[in-house]
Design a protein around this motif. Structure first.
Motif, short mmCIF file in Angstrom:
data_model
loop_
_atom_site.label_atom_id
_atom_site.label_comp_id
_atom_site.label_asym_id
_atom_site.label_seq_id
_atom_site.Cartn_x
_atom_site.Cartn_y
_atom_site.Cartn_z
N THR A 61 0.83 -1.20 0.00
CA THR A 61 0.00 0.00 0.00
C THR A 61 0.87 1.26 0.00
O THR A 61 0.63 2.20 -0.74
CB THR A 61 -0.90 0.01 1.25
N ARG A 103 2.59 1.73 -3.30
CA ARG A 103 1.67 2.25 -4.30
C ARG A 103 1.51 3.75 -4.13
O ARG A 103 1.55 4.52 -5.08
CB ARG A 103 0.29 1.63 -4.12
N ASP A 120 -7.76 -14.60 4.31
CA ASP A 120 -8.00 -13.51 3.36
C ASP A 120 -6.93 -13.41 2.29
O ASP A 120 -6.98 -12.52 1.46
CB ASP A 120 -8.21 -12.18 4.08
N SER A 121 -5.95 -14.32 2.27
CA SER A 121 -4.97 -14.28 1.17
C SER A 121 -4.79 -15.65 0.52
O SER A 121 -4.38 -15.73 -0.63
CB SER A 121 -3.62 -13.77 1.67
N LEU A 178 -5.28 -17.21 -3.88
CA LEU A 178 -6.53 -17.14 -3.11
C LEU A 178 -7.62 -17.97 -3.78
O LEU A 178 -8.32 -18.73 -3.11
CB LEU A 178 -6.98 -15.69 -2.94
N TYR A 234 -11.95 -5.07 1.13
CA TYR A 234 -10.57 -4.97 1.62
C TYR A 234 -9.69 -6.01 0.92
O TYR A 234 -8.61 -5.70 0.44
CB TYR A 234 -10.53 -5.19 3.13
N ARG A 235 -10.20 -7.24 0.87
CA ARG A 235 -9.41 -8.32 0.29
C ARG A 235 -9.12 -8.02 -1.19
O ARG A 235 -7.99 -8.18 -1.66
CB ARG A 235 -10.19 -9.63 0.44
N PHE A 241 -6.84 -4.45 -1.30
CA PHE A 241 -5.54 -4.36 -0.66
C PHE A 241 -4.76 -5.67 -0.65
O PHE A 241 -3.54 -5.66 -0.68
CB PHE A 241 -5.69 -3.83 0.77
N ARG A 242 -5.45 -6.80 -0.61
CA ARG A 242 -4.73 -8.06 -0.63
C ARG A 242 -4.41 -8.48 -2.05
O ARG A 242 -3.35 -9.02 -2.32
CB ARG A 242 -5.54 -9.17 0.07
#
Lengths: 432, 315
Positions: free
Chosen positions: A88, A91, A208-209, A398, B274-275, B278-279
């Motif tokens: 982030t 970026r 979440d990844s 993912l 969010y995922r 940002f992920r």
């Protein structure tokens, strides 16, 4: 006309300043001589971002300080940017044109970061003998479109880690860890039967990844003889008999009760028999091991082949200016020299990135005498595979994990999950 | 919450010029200039920090920007079309709607019940009020972590159940149980706040009506059913709007509690956004999700407005 002349003069002066500044950094041998000789050029100011903390950050800063002592013409500022914010922040700084000169991040980020488009080609900036000495599986990651956009600064991989105390309690020989999947299963069952504790932790949730599950699974996929993506990253390649074999192994581990679903972390708490863990755990636990643990090469199927997954950090140089890029490359060349790689590896417990150090008698003696638990990891570097080198990798990882966890949760069969994962991954690739 | 307060306030005093205000005031030039001078700094700040980012985000949602590439490839409404066909989005929307409904209903019921209890003449009232308010001031992260430990297969909840011979489930591994647990956690976290809101409204109710009802022979239940609950409806409206907005914006609690799992069971829109952004570095698509969320919250609030009237009294 006058104005033009002045501009040209200024330009020439600027060029002189640049070469004056870059000159000494070209030769690492005797920097003091050239800097004291002619007009003292202003030192090149370079900034480095990394996400290390603790021992790693302290060691890195100490090494930067060492470098500064012998290279007064370069002034280095290091910043620790937390792992979760790293991309982030990168970026944001790309948008505001305040990129660091060197970014050191997770190797799977390299293809994404390369999309900023201002990474320097390290092949032309680093001495050829430095690049050729690096483990090729690691340099392959930073090779994009014929450019060497990153070089590794540290490496790690996954191996089998086990709790010797629990092994003894279960009546197993703590000096004889399993070497095959069959033995792994048998040992884990015995641990469960004798101690009631899970025998082998599995990373079963996408979260979440997805990467926790995916990168652990890839080890078993490769061991079974499978591949994750096609060689040109154009499609999924895991929906094969080999892929089914690997996933069936995981499902069997869960069904037999030795790997409870969604309980990753039992081993690390000392409440589980074994797990597939990264080499960094040796470093983290070195000072104060929570229990008596042993390490062995990752067990593979008796009809398969040894394999592990490769992780670590890679350094990228942003082409902010020729002088800064050159100074940055000079620092990296120094950091990748035998003395520094040895020092970094021995202090942080990470694995050496250059072949010469990884096979040197000095380093191997150090491992055997002071950190024998690292030996399986060092030896495994020869069997280490790199994850696919594509900017889509985070999405692929993912998408894959979200489908595979259904099989692990018992909501889908092995065949269904692999077919769904293949479809999802191919959709991600088609989406671009 | 601030938004909801704004909504209420603007509802209570209709702006001049609306059909409800009988006379339209004429402003002279001097007043207009004075107003402009006083408003200008606030407007500039709003423009820079609120309106511009919203517009910029709207623009990004029309691109397939990955966050890195200096070029932001324009895809028009492509991201919105992709959303419409994305099973992950529909799952996320269904989860969010279910979660929001649960939070709304339970917030109203629990808030009112606690407020009625706290309104009664009790010894040590202050202590009770503090206890109910404690979860509100606790950080979301801490609350979520503690609940996660409580609901662990070998955690406190299952240990207590085991005392009664019940084998507790793995709460956070079943999608419906996990969503239920998340709803309860959210309601529990905000119970004190809703109770305080209701308490304020309760204490502002006129005594005379109750006295009159008492003379007519109304029972306590009849008073509650026919007086208190209707009189509190403006506050109920506020609590519902606030609960809706909270649940549509939910992120921190969910992120720590379940990370959107198990297998998408608690994957609320905030988590999905969010995922994605940002992920996975899919900023164009992520902003499109954010815009759809914004539109949904606006839409729901407007519908409620139409149904109940902007001041909460039923039309």
């Amino acid at each position: 006309m006058h104005r033009h002349l002045r501009l040209v003069a200024a330009g020439v002066a600027g060029l002189l300043a640049l070469t004056g500044c870059a000159g000494p950094s070209g030769s690492t041998a005797a920097p003091a001589v050239s800097s004291s000789a002619s007009a003292p050029a202003a030192p090149a100011q370079i900034t480095i971002w990394h996400y290390w903390d603790g021992t790693n950050a302290d060691t890195f800063d100490a090494m930067v300080a060492d470098y500064q002592k012998s290279h007064p013409q370069v002034k280095i500022t290091t910043s620790m940017v937390p792992n979760a914010d790293f991309l982030t922040k990168l970026r944001a700084s790309a948008t505001s044109k305040t990129l660091p000169d060197i970014a050191i991040g997770d190797l799977v980020w390299v293809p994404q970061i390369n999309q900023i488009g201002t990474l320097a080609d390290l092949k032309s900036l680093l001495p050829a003998e430095v690049v050729s000495d690096i483990n090729p599986a690691l340099t392959s990651f930073g090779t994009i479109g014929g450019k060497q956009v990153s070089v590794p600064v540290s490496a790690n991989n996954l191996a089998y880690m086990y709790n010797k105390t629990l092994f003894k309690q279960a009546g197993l020989d703590p000096e004889k860890p399993p070497t095959t999947w069959e033995e792994l299963m048998a040992d884990a069952k015995q641990i469960l039967a004798k101690t009631g504790k899970p025998g082998y932790d599995l990373y079963t949730q996408a979260g979440d990844s997805g990467e926790g599950l995916t990168w652990n699974f890839q080890v078993n996929l490769w061991q079974a003889g499978g591949e994750f993506l096609k060689a040109d990253n154009s499609a999924a390649a895991f929906n094969t008999p080999q892929g089914k074999k690997a996933l069936q192994f995981w499902v069997d581990l869960i069904k037999s009760g030795v790997s409870p679903y969604a309980k990753w972390g039992e081993f690390e708490k000392g409440k589980g028999g074994s797990a597939q863990e990264g080499s960094w755990m040796v470093g983290i636990w070195a000072a104060d091991p929570p229990f008596d643990f042993g390490v062995a090469k990752a067990p593979y199927p008796s009809d398969g082949k040894p394999a592990t997954n490769l992780g670590g950090e890679q350094a990228m140089v942003f082409n902010n200016s020729d002088a800064n890029a050159k100074a940055s490359a000079d620092f990296l060349a120094w950091f990748l020299s035998a003395d520094q790689v040895t020092k970094w590896s021995e202090t942080t417990g990470m694995l050496p990135v250059t072949n010469s150090v990884a096979t040197s008698a000095g380093y191997l003696d150090w491992v055997k005498s002071s950190q024998p638990r690292l030996l399986p990891y060092v030896e495994q570097m020869a069997d280490a595979h790199a994850r696919p080198n594509t900017p889509l990798y985070p999405k692929i990882s993912l998408a894959f994990a979200q489908q595979i966890e259904k099989a692990l949760a018992g909501e889908a069969t092995v065949d269904e999950a692999l077919a769904a994962a293949e479809k999802a991954v191919n959709a991600v690739i088609a989406q671009g | 919450m601030a938004q909801a307060q704004l909504v209420i306030r603007s509802g209570e005093t209709p702006p001049s010029g609306s059909p409800r205000s009988p006379r339209r005031r004429r402003y002279d030039r001097e007043q207009v200039i004075t107003a402009a001078v006083f408003l200008a700094p606030a407007l500039v700040v709003l423009a820079v920090f609120v309106f511009y980012p919203i517009l910029a985000a709207g623009q990004i949602s029309l691109t397939s920007w990955n966050g890195f590439d200096p070029v932001q490839p324009f895809v028009g409404l492509g991201n919105y079309q992709r959303l419409a066909q994305d099973p992950e989005f529909w799952n996320s929307l269904a989860v969010t709607v279910g979660y929001a409904l649960g939070v709304c209903v339970l917030s109203v019921v629990s808030g009112l019940a606690i407020a009625l209890l706290l309104d009664a003449p009790l010894r040590g009232l202050g202590i009770y009020r503090s206890i109910y308010f404690l979860p509100v001031v606790t950080s979301s992260v801490a609350a979520a972590i503690v609940w996660r430990y409580l609901l662990d297969p070998s955690g406190l909840v299952n240990s207590v159940l085991a005392q009664f011979g019940i084998a507790g489930p793995d709460w956070l591994q079943d999608r419906y149980l996990a969503l239920g647990a998340l709803t309860l956690l959210t309601v529990w976290k905000n119970i004190g706040f809703n109770a305080v809101l209701y308490l304020t409204a309760l204490q502002a109710l006129p005594h005379s009506i109750y006295e009159a009802a008492g003379l007519d022979g109304a029972s306590g239940w009849q008073k509650l059913r026919h007086l208190t609950i209707p009189l509190l409806s403006p506050m109920t409206f506020f609590v519902v709007v606030q609960a809706l907005i909270t649940s549509f914006q939910a992120f921190d609690l969910v992120y720590v509690f379940t990370e959107g799992g198990p297998r998408g069971g608690t994957d609320v829109l905030g988590m999905f956004m969010y995922r994605t952004a940002f992920r996975l570095g899919d900023f164009g698509y992520g902003t499109a999700i954010a815009f759809v969320t914004l539109a949904l919250v606006l839409g729901v609030t407007l519908v409620q407005w139409r149904v109940t009237g902007s001041d909460g009294t039923e039309r």
